[in-house]
Write an enzyme that holds these catalytic residues in place. Structure first.
Site, PDB file in Angstrom:
ATOM      1  N   LEU A 113      10.813   5.738  -0.419  1.00 40.20           N
ATOM      2  CA  LEU A 113      12.034   5.243  -1.042  1.00 40.20           C
ATOM      3  C   LEU A 113      11.899   3.760  -1.368  1.00 40.20           C
ATOM      4  O   LEU A 113      12.430   3.292  -2.384  1.00 40.20           O
ATOM      5  CB  LEU A 113      13.224   5.492  -0.118  1.00 40.20           C
ATOM      6  CG  LEU A 113      14.622   5.252  -0.679  1.00 40.20           C
ATOM      7  CD1 LEU A 113      14.844   6.039  -1.965  1.00 40.20           C
ATOM      8  CD2 LEU A 113      15.674   5.621   0.357  1.00 40.20           C
TER       9      LEU A 113
ATOM     10  N   GLN B 233      11.138   9.494 -13.124  1.00 38.63           N
ATOM     11  CA  GLN B 233      10.891   8.115 -12.702  1.00 38.63           C
ATOM     12  C   GLN B 233      10.531   7.222 -13.889  1.00 38.63           C
ATOM     13  O   GLN B 233      10.891   6.047 -13.924  1.00 38.63           O
ATOM     14  CB  GLN B 233       9.749   8.101 -11.681  1.00 38.63           C
ATOM     15  CG  GLN B 233       9.416   6.751 -11.097  1.00 38.63           C
ATOM     16  CD  GLN B 233       8.162   6.802 -10.253  1.00 38.63           C
ATOM     17  OE1 GLN B 233       7.055   6.635 -10.748  1.00 38.63           O
ATOM     18  NE2 GLN B 233       8.319   7.061  -8.964  1.00 38.63           N
TER      19      GLN B 233
ATOM     20  N   GLN C 129      10.452   3.465  -4.742  1.00 37.65           N
ATOM     21  CA  GLN C 129      11.340   3.887  -5.824  1.00 37.65           C
ATOM     22  C   GLN C 129      12.474   2.893  -6.101  1.00 37.65           C
ATOM     23  O   GLN C 129      12.977   2.818  -7.224  1.00 37.65           O
ATOM     24  CB  GLN C 129      11.957   5.241  -5.477  1.00 37.65           C
ATOM     25  CG  GLN C 129      10.949   6.347  -5.218  1.00 37.65           C
ATOM     26  CD  GLN C 129      10.497   7.022  -6.488  1.00 37.65           C
ATOM     27  OE1 GLN C 129      11.309   7.277  -7.360  1.00 37.65           O
ATOM     28  NE2 GLN C 129       9.219   7.301  -6.594  1.00 37.65           N
TER      29      GLN C 129
ATOM     30  N   HIS D 244       1.306   1.829  -3.614  1.00 36.12           N
ATOM     31  CA  HIS D 244       2.147   2.052  -4.792  1.00 36.12           C
ATOM     32  C   HIS D 244       3.206   0.949  -4.910  1.00 36.12           C
ATOM     33  O   HIS D 244       3.417   0.391  -5.986  1.00 36.12           O
ATOM     34  CB  HIS D 244       2.849   3.413  -4.697  1.00 36.12           C
ATOM     35  CG  HIS D 244       2.022   4.561  -5.151  1.00 36.12           C
ATOM     36  ND1 HIS D 244       1.020   5.086  -4.388  1.00 36.12           N
ATOM     37  CD2 HIS D 244       2.053   5.298  -6.292  1.00 36.12           C
ATOM     38  CE1 HIS D 244       0.465   6.101  -5.041  1.00 36.12           C
ATOM     39  NE2 HIS D 244       1.070   6.238  -6.199  1.00 36.12           N
TER      40      HIS D 244
ATOM     41  N   GLU E 130      -2.881   0.193  -6.966  1.00 34.73           N
ATOM     42  CA  GLU E 130      -3.198   1.568  -6.577  1.00 34.73           C
ATOM     43  C   GLU E 130      -4.080   2.260  -7.600  1.00 34.73           C
ATOM     44  O   GLU E 130      -4.691   3.280  -7.298  1.00 34.73           O
ATOM     45  CB  GLU E 130      -1.913   2.370  -6.323  1.00 34.73           C
ATOM     46  CG  GLU E 130      -0.933   2.377  -7.475  1.00 34.73           C
ATOM     47  CD  GLU E 130      -1.129   3.543  -8.419  1.00 34.73           C
ATOM     48  OE1 GLU E 130      -1.609   4.585  -7.973  1.00 34.73           O
ATOM     49  OE2 GLU E 130      -0.800   3.390  -9.606  1.00 34.73           O
TER      50      GLU E 130
END
Length: 341
Positions: free
Chosen positions: A282, A100, A285, A306, A10
Site C-alpha cells: 500500500l 494503476q 500505491q 518499487h 526496480e
C-alpha cells in the site's frame, strides 16, 4: 521531452506505469528506454503493452515503439479525456496494474469515466482485486473522488479470462491525508477464494487459518467463484481505526493448503508486530495520489524497491518532494510535501 531509463530502480514494469501516469497528468512527452531491463524477459510483455495502449487512449497520445518485446517507446500525450473505455490484455496479465496506470489521470479529469478490463484479476505478481477494492480505493475515496469497482469474473494465472469494471467520478482537487497511527483493530476477516478446484482444498485452508489465528468460524468464509481456469487464494483483512489492510497468498500446484495458509498468516503477523498503519504494498500505491494532492504522510515498513523507484521518479514531474525517514525498528516515515523553490 523527459528521458527515462527503464533500468533504474526496480527496473521492471513499475517505472513504465508511473512514467505513463505522470506523462498523462502533466502533458509531458516522455521517452523510455531499457524497458524492464532487469527482468528475465525484458521489454514490453502483453500486459505492459496494454498499459501503454490504455494510457494512449485515455490521453489521445501519439506512441512510437509500442509492440511486444519493445525496449523503447516514445509517448506524447494530448488532453486526458473522460469516457467509456474497454481494455483486454489477452493473457492472465494483471488488470489491477492497468488500473494503476490510468486511474491517477482520470481522478482529476473533466468528467466521469467507466473502465472495463479483461485479463487477470488474481495474479501472484500483482495486487489482487481484493486489495484494490478494500485497501487502496477506500483511501482514494478519502481524498475526494468517488471510485467504485466490481469483479464480474475472476481471472487466475495462467488462464486469465477475468473481468473487472471501474467507475470514476473525479474531483477538481485531491485532498491529502496522514496515516501515522493504526489504532485498534475493529474487524478481522478471512476469505478462501476457490475456482474449479476440489472443495477439500478450501476447507483445509480455512481450518488452518482458524487454527493459526484463533478467529471464530464466522469470520472465515469459503467463496467459490466463476473463472476460466482453476485458482485459489486466501485473503485476510484487518480493519483498523485508520484503514483496512489486505494480505493474500495464492495456492500453487504441489504446495499443501496448510503451507499457503501459514504464509499469509505470517505476513499478517509481521505487519501487526511492526505497529505501523501502512504495509509496504500500500505504501507503494499511495505515493502518486498523495503527490497529486500536494501532500500527506504515512508510517510504514521499510520501502520496497518499487516504492523507492516511485520516490525517485515522481518529483521529476511534479512539484513535490518526498522524504523518507528510516527508523531503528525497520519502519519508516514517508512525507510528501510541496516543493518550495
Amino acid at each position: 521531452m523527459l528521458h527515462i531509463d527503464g533500468s533504474e530502480g526496480e527496473g521492471g514494469g513499475q517505472i513504465l506505469r508511473t512514467s505513463l501516469a505522470l506523462s498523462m497528468i502533466t502533458g509531458t512527452p516522455i521517452r523510455i528506454r531499457n524497458i524492464r531491463a532487469k527482468r528475465s524477459r525484458p521489454g514490453l510483455m502483453r500486459q505492459h503493452l496494454t498499459s501503454v495502449q490504455a494510457a494512449a487512449q485515455v490521453s489521445g497520445a501519439q506512441v512510437e515503439g509500442a509492440a511486444v518485446g519493445s525496449m523503447e517507446i516514445t509517448f506524447t500525450p494530448s488532453a486526458v479525456q473522460p469516457g467509456e473505455y474497454s481494455f483486454a490484455i489477452g493473457t492472465a496479465g494483471s488488470t489491477t496494474l492497468i488500473v494503476q496506470t490510468v486511474l491517477p489521470a482520470l481522478l482529476c479529469a473533466a468528467g466521469p469515466s467507466r473502465i472495463s478490463l479483461e485479463g487477470g484479476t488474481h495474479n501472484p505478481a500483482a495486487p489482487p482485486f481484493e486489495f484494490l477494492d478494500r485497501a487502496f480505493l477506500p483511501l482514494v475515496r478519502r481524498m475526494g473522488p468517488r471510485v467504485e469497482t466490481t469483479l464480474e469474473r475472476a481471472g487466475f494465472y495462467p488462464a486469465g479470462g477475468g473481468c473487472l469494471r471501474v467507475s470514476v467520478e473525479p474531483v477538481g482537487t485531491l485532498t491529502g491525508f496522514n496515516l501515522l497511527e493504526r489504532g485498534e483493530i475493529r474487524e478481522r476477516r478471512a476469505t478462501v477464494v476457490l475456482a474449479n478446484l476440489p472443495p477439500h482444498i478450501g476447507e483445509r485452508e480455512a481450518r488452518e487459518v482458524a487454527k493459526l489465528t484463533n478467529w471464530e468460524p464466522s469470520r472465515i468464509e469459503i467463496r467459490r467463484v466463476d473463472s476460466a481456469g482453476p485458482g485459489n487464494a486466501i485473503v485476510l483483512e484487518l480493519e483498523s481505526e485508520a484503514l483496512t489492510e489486505v494480505f493474500t497468498a495464492f495456492g500453487e500446484v504441489g504446495v499443501p493448503a496448510e503451507t499457503v495458509a501459514d504464509k499469509v498468516v505470517r505476513e499478517m503477523r509481521r505487519y501487526l508486530a511492526a505497529g505501523v498503519p501502512v504495509r509496504e504494498h500500500l505504501a507503494d500505491q499511495l505515493l502518486l495520489p498523495l503527490a497529486l494532492a500536494g501532500g500527506g504522510s504515512y508510517r510504514t515498513l521499510l520501502l520496497s524497491l518499487h516504492a523507492k523507484t516511485q520516490v525517485d521518479l515522481i518529483p521529476r514531474c511534479l512539484d513535490v518532494r518526498i522524504e523518507v525517514e528510516d527508523g531503528e525498528d525497520r519502519t519508516c516515515l514517508v512525507r510528501v510535501e510541496p516543493y518550495k523553490r
